[in-house]
Design a protein around this motif. Sequence first.
Motif, PDB file in Angstrom:
ATOM      1  N   SER A 163       0.832  -1.202   0.000  1.00 15.98           N
ATOM      2  CA  SER A 163       0.000   0.000   0.000  1.00 15.98           C
ATOM      3  C   SER A 163       0.869   1.255   0.000  1.00 15.98           C
ATOM      4  O   SER A 163       2.066   1.208   0.282  1.00 15.98           O
ATOM      5  CB  SER A 163      -0.913   0.020   1.232  1.00 15.98           C
ATOM      6  OG  SER A 163      -0.135   0.211   2.401  1.00 15.98           O
ATOM      7  N   PHE A 164       0.248   2.357  -0.309  1.00 26.09           N
ATOM      8  CA  PHE A 164       0.927   3.653  -0.304  1.00 26.09           C
ATOM      9  C   PHE A 164       1.574   3.904   1.064  1.00 26.09           C
ATOM     10  O   PHE A 164       2.722   4.338   1.143  1.00 26.09           O
ATOM     11  CB  PHE A 164      -0.076   4.757  -0.660  1.00 26.09           C
ATOM     12  CG  PHE A 164       0.532   6.119  -0.798  1.00 26.09           C
ATOM     13  CD1 PHE A 164       1.288   6.448  -1.903  1.00 26.09           C
ATOM     14  CD2 PHE A 164       0.329   7.074   0.181  1.00 26.09           C
ATOM     15  CE1 PHE A 164       1.854   7.709  -2.041  1.00 26.09           C
ATOM     16  CE2 PHE A 164       0.878   8.341   0.061  1.00 26.09           C
ATOM     17  CZ  PHE A 164       1.641   8.657  -1.057  1.00 26.09           C
ATOM     18  N   GLU A 165       0.861   3.593   2.141  1.00 24.23           N
ATOM     19  CA  GLU A 165       1.377   3.814   3.496  1.00 24.23           C
ATOM     20  C   GLU A 165       2.617   2.957   3.762  1.00 24.23           C
ATOM     21  O   GLU A 165       3.571   3.413   4.392  1.00 24.23           O
ATOM     22  CB  GLU A 165       0.294   3.524   4.539  1.00 24.23           C
ATOM     23  CG  GLU A 165      -0.860   4.499   4.526  1.00 24.23           C
ATOM     24  CD  GLU A 165      -1.867   4.251   3.392  1.00 24.23           C
ATOM     25  OE1 GLU A 165      -1.869   3.139   2.799  1.00 24.23           O
ATOM     26  OE2 GLU A 165      -2.610   5.184   3.069  1.00 24.23           O
ATOM     27  N   THR A 166       2.617   1.732   3.271  1.00 24.17           N
ATOM     28  CA  THR A 166       3.776   0.850   3.437  1.00 24.17           C
ATOM     29  C   THR A 166       4.984   1.424   2.703  1.00 24.17           C
ATOM     30  O   THR A 166       6.091   1.460   3.249  1.00 24.17           O
ATOM     31  CB  THR A 166       3.459  -0.564   2.904  1.00 24.17           C
ATOM     32  OG1 THR A 166       2.358  -1.101   3.629  1.00 24.17           O
ATOM     33  CG2 THR A 166       4.656  -1.488   3.046  1.00 24.17           C
ATOM     34  N   LEU A 167       4.774   1.891   1.474  1.00 24.49           N
ATOM     35  CA  LEU A 167       5.874   2.458   0.697  1.00 24.49           C
ATOM     36  C   LEU A 167       6.431   3.706   1.385  1.00 24.49           C
ATOM     37  O   LEU A 167       7.652   3.909   1.420  1.00 24.49           O
ATOM     38  CB  LEU A 167       5.420   2.773  -0.722  1.00 24.49           C
ATOM     39  CG  LEU A 167       4.890   1.584  -1.525  1.00 24.49           C
ATOM     40  CD1 LEU A 167       4.471   2.026  -2.921  1.00 24.49           C
ATOM     41  CD2 LEU A 167       5.880   0.450  -1.582  1.00 24.49           C
ATOM     42  N   ILE A 168       5.555   4.512   1.957  1.00 24.84           N
ATOM     43  CA  ILE A 168       6.007   5.705   2.680  1.00 24.84           C
ATOM     44  C   ILE A 168       6.841   5.299   3.893  1.00 24.84           C
ATOM     45  O   ILE A 168       7.889   5.898   4.171  1.00 24.84           O
ATOM     46  CB  ILE A 168       4.795   6.582   3.102  1.00 24.84           C
ATOM     47  CG1 ILE A 168       4.082   7.124   1.863  1.00 24.84           C
ATOM     48  CG2 ILE A 168       5.218   7.699   4.049  1.00 24.84           C
ATOM     49  CD1 ILE A 168       4.957   7.915   0.910  1.00 24.84           C
ATOM     50  N   THR A 169       6.415   4.266   4.602  1.00 29.19           N
ATOM     51  CA  THR A 169       7.178   3.789   5.765  1.00 29.19           C
ATOM     52  C   THR A 169       8.559   3.297   5.337  1.00 29.19           C
ATOM     53  O   THR A 169       9.554   3.532   6.033  1.00 29.19           O
ATOM     54  CB  THR A 169       6.400   2.667   6.492  1.00 29.19           C
ATOM     55  OG1 THR A 169       5.145   3.206   6.916  1.00 29.19           O
ATOM     56  CG2 THR A 169       7.171   2.158   7.697  1.00 29.19           C
ATOM     57  N   ILE A 170       8.644   2.631   4.201  1.00 30.40           N
ATOM     58  CA  ILE A 170       9.939   2.155   3.700  1.00 30.40           C
ATOM     59  C   ILE A 170      10.840   3.343   3.364  1.00 30.40           C
ATOM     60  O   ILE A 170      12.026   3.354   3.708  1.00 30.40           O
ATOM     61  CB  ILE A 170       9.744   1.212   2.504  1.00 30.40           C
ATOM     62  CG1 ILE A 170       9.155  -0.114   3.018  1.00 30.40           C
ATOM     63  CG2 ILE A 170      11.053   0.988   1.741  1.00 30.40           C
ATOM     64  CD1 ILE A 170       8.682  -1.052   1.956  1.00 30.40           C
ATOM     65  N   ILE A 171      10.296   4.360   2.727  1.00 23.82           N
ATOM     66  CA  ILE A 171      11.097   5.551   2.420  1.00 23.82           C
ATOM     67  C   ILE A 171      11.525   6.245   3.718  1.00 23.82           C
ATOM     68  O   ILE A 171      12.668   6.704   3.830  1.00 23.82           O
ATOM     69  CB  ILE A 171      10.340   6.505   1.482  1.00 23.82           C
ATOM     70  CG1 ILE A 171      10.102   5.821   0.125  1.00 23.82           C
ATOM     71  CG2 ILE A 171      11.106   7.819   1.293  1.00 23.82           C
ATOM     72  CD1 ILE A 171       9.154   6.562  -0.804  1.00 23.82           C
ATOM     73  N   ASP A 172      10.630   6.285   4.702  1.00 26.11           N
ATOM     74  CA  ASP A 172      10.998   6.849   6.014  1.00 26.11           C
ATOM     75  C   ASP A 172      12.204   6.111   6.589  1.00 26.11           C
ATOM     76  O   ASP A 172      13.112   6.722   7.153  1.00 26.11           O
ATOM     77  CB  ASP A 172       9.833   6.755   7.001  1.00 26.11           C
ATOM     78  CG  ASP A 172       8.703   7.726   6.708  1.00 26.11           C
ATOM     79  OD1 ASP A 172       8.920   8.707   5.965  1.00 26.11           O
ATOM     80  OD2 ASP A 172       7.587   7.490   7.228  1.00 26.11           O
ATOM     81  N   ARG A 173      12.226   4.799   6.439  1.00 29.40           N
ATOM     82  CA  ARG A 173      13.346   4.007   6.948  1.00 29.40           C
ATOM     83  C   ARG A 173      14.631   4.291   6.165  1.00 29.40           C
ATOM     84  O   ARG A 173      15.709   4.348   6.742  1.00 29.40           O
ATOM     85  CB  ARG A 173      13.029   2.522   6.900  1.00 29.40           C
ATOM     86  CG  ARG A 173      12.054   2.118   7.965  1.00 29.40           C
ATOM     87  CD  ARG A 173      11.866   0.620   7.963  1.00 29.40           C
ATOM     88  NE  ARG A 173      10.934   0.264   8.993  1.00 29.40           N
ATOM     89  CZ  ARG A 173      11.298  -0.195  10.189  1.00 29.40           C
ATOM     90  NH1 ARG A 173      12.556  -0.342  10.499  1.00 29.40           N
ATOM     91  NH2 ARG A 173      10.378  -0.510  11.077  1.00 29.40           N
ATOM     92  N   ILE A 174      14.506   4.437   4.850  1.00 28.54           N
ATOM     93  CA  ILE A 174      15.687   4.749   4.038  1.00 28.54           C
ATOM     94  C   ILE A 174      16.303   6.058   4.521  1.00 28.54           C
ATOM     95  O   ILE A 174      17.524   6.190   4.597  1.00 28.54           O
ATOM     96  CB  ILE A 174      15.323   4.838   2.543  1.00 28.54           C
ATOM     97  CG1 ILE A 174      14.988   3.442   2.001  1.00 28.54           C
ATOM     98  CG2 ILE A 174      16.458   5.460   1.731  1.00 28.54           C
ATOM     99  CD1 ILE A 174      14.390   3.439   0.610  1.00 28.54           C
ATOM    100  N   LYS A 175      15.469   7.016   4.863  1.00 28.33           N
ATOM    101  CA  LYS A 175      15.956   8.325   5.309  1.00 28.33           C
ATOM    102  C   LYS A 175      16.881   8.216   6.513  1.00 28.33           C
ATOM    103  O   LYS A 175      17.843   8.972   6.617  1.00 28.33           O
ATOM    104  CB  LYS A 175      14.776   9.250   5.656  1.00 28.33           C
ATOM    105  CG  LYS A 175      14.043   9.779   4.457  1.00 28.33           C
ATOM    106  CD  LYS A 175      12.920  10.690   4.921  1.00 28.33           C
ATOM    107  CE  LYS A 175      12.524  11.629   3.823  1.00 28.33           C
ATOM    108  NZ  LYS A 175      11.658  12.691   4.295  1.00 28.33           N
ATOM    109  N   ILE A 176      16.596   7.285   7.425  1.00 32.51           N
ATOM    110  CA  ILE A 176      17.399   7.198   8.650  1.00 32.51           C
ATOM    111  C   ILE A 176      18.552   6.201   8.552  1.00 32.51           C
ATOM    112  O   ILE A 176      19.401   6.157   9.434  1.00 32.51           O
ATOM    113  CB  ILE A 176      16.528   6.874   9.881  1.00 32.51           C
ATOM    114  CG1 ILE A 176      15.855   5.507   9.744  1.00 32.51           C
ATOM    115  CG2 ILE A 176      15.504   7.989  10.119  1.00 32.51           C
ATOM    116  CD1 ILE A 176      15.168   5.017  11.009  1.00 32.51           C
ATOM    117  N   MET A 177      18.593   5.427   7.483  1.00 32.12           N
ATOM    118  CA  MET A 177      19.680   4.448   7.349  1.00 32.12           C
ATOM    119  C   MET A 177      21.010   5.171   7.159  1.00 32.12           C
ATOM    120  O   MET A 177      21.098   6.126   6.403  1.00 32.12           O
ATOM    121  CB  MET A 177      19.382   3.476   6.214  1.00 32.12           C
ATOM    122  CG  MET A 177      18.231   2.573   6.560  1.00 32.12           C
ATOM    123  SD  MET A 177      17.914   1.334   5.315  1.00 32.12           S
ATOM    124  CE  MET A 177      16.971   0.179   6.292  1.00 32.12           C
TER     125      MET A 177
END
Length: 161
Positions: free
Chosen positions: A59-73
């Motif tokens: 879902s869109f929300e899942t993809l946003i959460t993944i991008i949020d995680r990329i930001k902090i990696m």
Amino acid sequence: MDQRYGEDIYITDGQKRVVISEKNSIVELGTSEYLLDNKLVRIGKHSLKRILQRVGSDSFETLITIIDRIKIMNHVHKAQWKGYPQLSYTLKLENDPNRFKISISFEPSEIENHTLKVITVSNVRSSDFSSIPKENMEQRINENPILVEKMEKIKERLKKL
């Protein structure tokens, strides 16, 4: 390209810092929604399959959460060559007890110097996405603004035929 996995490439600590710096220069351009909507971060077809299999939702929300995680990696776990012009880099967050990893590559872009492409997610446990409600594998087109836009473009193309 016939290999199941790519060839690991040795990169120095300095090169790893450059990868993280390049990733940060892209993800700092806006919110995760902005990055996805403006194609500064793209989700590859293979990645969508893996996200659906490993997370249980694309879902869109899942993809946003993944991008949020990329930001902090903040760490490059490894670099690989998989037969494409770009190397892929597996990112992780140092000292992450969940050992969550996301593989990305950088692609040339007319919008910015590069865009970031998500290749796959790995080491996913359900607790990694506890904030994301589990949902059916089914998704309505009108619930996702990206799909609505794509369907409108398809309609326009069909009208021209």
